[in-house]
Design an enzyme around this catalytic site. Structure first.
Site, short mmCIF file in Angstrom:
data_model
loop_
_atom_site.label_atom_id
_atom_site.label_comp_id
_atom_site.label_asym_id
_atom_site.label_seq_id
_atom_site.Cartn_x
_atom_site.Cartn_y
_atom_site.Cartn_z
N GLU A 21 -0.40 18.20 -4.89
CA GLU A 21 -1.72 18.33 -5.51
C GLU A 21 -2.22 19.74 -5.32
O GLU A 21 -3.03 20.23 -6.10
CB GLU A 21 -2.69 17.33 -4.84
CG GLU A 21 -4.09 17.27 -5.44
CD GLU A 21 -5.07 18.32 -4.93
OE1 GLU A 21 -6.15 18.45 -5.51
OE2 GLU A 21 -4.77 19.03 -3.94
N CYS B 57 -2.14 12.30 -5.49
CA CYS B 57 -1.28 11.92 -4.37
C CYS B 57 -0.04 11.14 -4.81
O CYS B 57 0.76 10.73 -3.97
CB CYS B 57 -2.07 11.08 -3.36
SG CYS B 57 -3.56 11.89 -2.80
N SER C 3 -13.25 5.94 -5.47
CA SER C 3 -11.80 6.08 -5.23
C SER C 3 -11.26 4.85 -4.50
O SER C 3 -10.11 4.45 -4.72
CB SER C 3 -11.49 7.37 -4.47
OG SER C 3 -11.83 7.27 -3.11
N HIS D 182 -0.15 4.15 0.57
CA HIS D 182 -0.73 5.50 0.62
C HIS D 182 -1.94 5.48 1.56
O HIS D 182 -2.79 4.58 1.48
CB HIS D 182 -1.14 5.93 -0.79
CG HIS D 182 -1.97 7.17 -0.80
ND1 HIS D 182 -1.55 8.34 -0.19
CD2 HIS D 182 -3.20 7.44 -1.32
CE1 HIS D 182 -2.49 9.27 -0.34
NE2 HIS D 182 -3.49 8.74 -1.01
N LYS E 225 -6.93 -2.15 4.46
CA LYS E 225 -7.68 -2.68 3.32
C LYS E 225 -6.70 -3.17 2.24
O LYS E 225 -6.87 -4.26 1.69
CB LYS E 225 -8.58 -1.60 2.70
CG LYS E 225 -9.83 -1.22 3.50
CD LYS E 225 -10.60 -0.16 2.71
CE LYS E 225 -11.71 0.50 3.49
NZ LYS E 225 -12.91 -0.30 3.64
#
Ligand code: COA
Length: 390
Positions: free
Chosen positions: A81, A113, A203, A235, A244
């Protein structure tokens, strides 16, 4: 007969400096538990002035070239990136620093990413067609956000290099993959900005859509049932995201997915911070280096790049892989980073974000890695290897 293709070697690099997030919490006036527990982060790697994505990429790949040579490497993909030029591929500097053959195609890939996963899949397909060829895939990034924002605690830096080959020693890349793409303004970096623009809460929602969308596509394409996946690497912009993502997958599929499925994957990233394209592959490195013996077991890989592209695919861990992992070297790299205080780190951040190409500058050596950014001459970036290769 189909060819087994996968990761034959994997090595990592990071920066010379490290910031303790407890120090950042004190400077920001927030409870340190917010970073340690709320985000799942303890430290972040910070580049010295003579370090960037090129020096980290070359440092990560160096041990792989030392072990296997470069004769069979026909392609070098550098995913990032945080590119250092709008036109020239950063991979060209790496190609030169590593002394790779001129008979090697070289390119840079970009999609926040995510792009290292596109590189890995392209590499696997190339090797499947020409099994004598090898492809060097490097993910290298410096995550930089504006100072004194909520995102400041989720910076970091690192690189992971992987050699993709037939009959791999570490892990086979299984052919089935699920993908999910949706245009969303959750994170981006305009051409005139050295720091990313981010809507952090958006995001997280976009990441969730990506996990579930990629999983559903993976299933629709004949992927294995979730109970045949033994570990998950997700990721990790901050390591709490891995937990999560596991919870979202559990409630979406109804499977009883427990935290041990991701726990070891966060070990390096807790100390590195976000390394964007490299983050997923640092998660993989941690699992290969420090988890139970996973011979013959399957690792689910979830890749997310804001903007956004997501992919879910799986790896099958090869017999004897432990003899080829580099956990001790990675621990040494992490331990060798020099602590820097908040004032020092913020000065480095300001210098890096203000560095233009208009004036010639000479950058003295400050880091102890094998490769150095030495400055700008005639608007072109200059690099040096401590031990030049033929
Ligand atoms: N002790 C323990 N946990 C605490 C805490 C404390 N004192 N204070 C807050 N927390 C927890 C919050 O409950 C929250 O956890 P949860 O998400 O499980 O509910 C977590 O810490 C983060 O707190 P929050 O207030 O939501 O964070 P923030 O506004 O500071 O922003 C990000 C967090 C990640 C959105 C921000 O750092 C960011 O924008 N980062 C860059 C973008 C990014 O990484 N996106 C990820 C997807 S790619």
């Amino acid at each position: 007969m189909s060819v087994r293709v996968g990761i034959h070697d994997l090595a990592v690099a990071t920066t010379g400096y490290v910031v303790e997030l407890d120090d950042l919490a004190a400077a920001m006036g927030v409870d340190p538990a917010k970073y340690r527990t709320g985000l799942g982060q303890d430290q972040m790697s910070v580049p010295a002035p003579d370090e960037d994505i090129v020096t980290m990429a070359a440092a990560a790949a160096g041990p792989i070239i030392d072990t296997h040579g470069a004769d069979r490497i026909r392609t070098l993909f550098l995913a990032t990136e945080s590119g250092v030029d709008q036109s020239k591929a950063a991979a060209l500097f790496v190609h030169q620093l590593l002394g790779l053959p001129s008979t090697c195609r070289v390119v840079e890939l970009k999609q926040a990413c995510y792009s290292a996963t596109a590189a890995l899949q392209a590499a696997a397909d190339m090797v499947a067609r020409r099994p004598d060829d090898q492809v060097l895939v490097i993910a290298s990034d410096v995550a930089r956000y504006e100072l004194e924002t909520a995102a400041e605690a989720t910076q970091g830096a690192g690189a992971v290099a992987m050699l993709v080959a037939a009959d791999p020693a570490i892990a086979e890349i299984e052919p089935t993959a699920g993908v999910f793409t949706a245009e969303v303004d959750d994170f981006w970096r305009p051409n005139d900005s050295a720091t990313a623009v981010v809507d952090g809460q958006l995001s997280i929602f976009a990441y969730r859509d990506g996990v579930l969308g990629a999983w559903d596509d993976y299933q629709a394409r004949g992927g294995v049932p979730i109970d045949q996946i033994d570990r998950f690497c997700h990721h990790q912009p901050f390591t709490k995201m891995a937990a999560k993502a596991l919870r979202w997958l559990a409630s979406h599929t109804g499977a009883g997915l427990r935290p041990p499925l991701i726990e070891v994957s966060t070990r390096y990233n807790r100390r590195l911070g976000n390394s964007y394209t490299a983050s997923l592959y640092f998660a993989l490195a941690a699992v290969l280096d420090a988890d139970d013996d996973l011979t013959g077991r399957r690792i689910g890989m979830f890749s997310y790049g804001s903007g956004s592209v997501s992919e879910f695919f799986t790896l099958l861990v090869c017999e004897g892989y432990r003899a080829h992992t580099r956990g001790a070297a990675t621990e040494e790299l992490l331990a060798a980073r020099r602590p820097i205080d908040i004032a020092g780190y913020r000065a480095l951040h300001a210098a890096a974000t203000n560095l233009g190409s208009g004036d010639d500058v000479s950058v003295p050596q400050e880091s102890s890695g094998p490769f150095h950014f030495t400055g700008i001459s005639g608007r072109a970036r200059q690099y040096r290897a401590d031990a030049p290769r033929p």
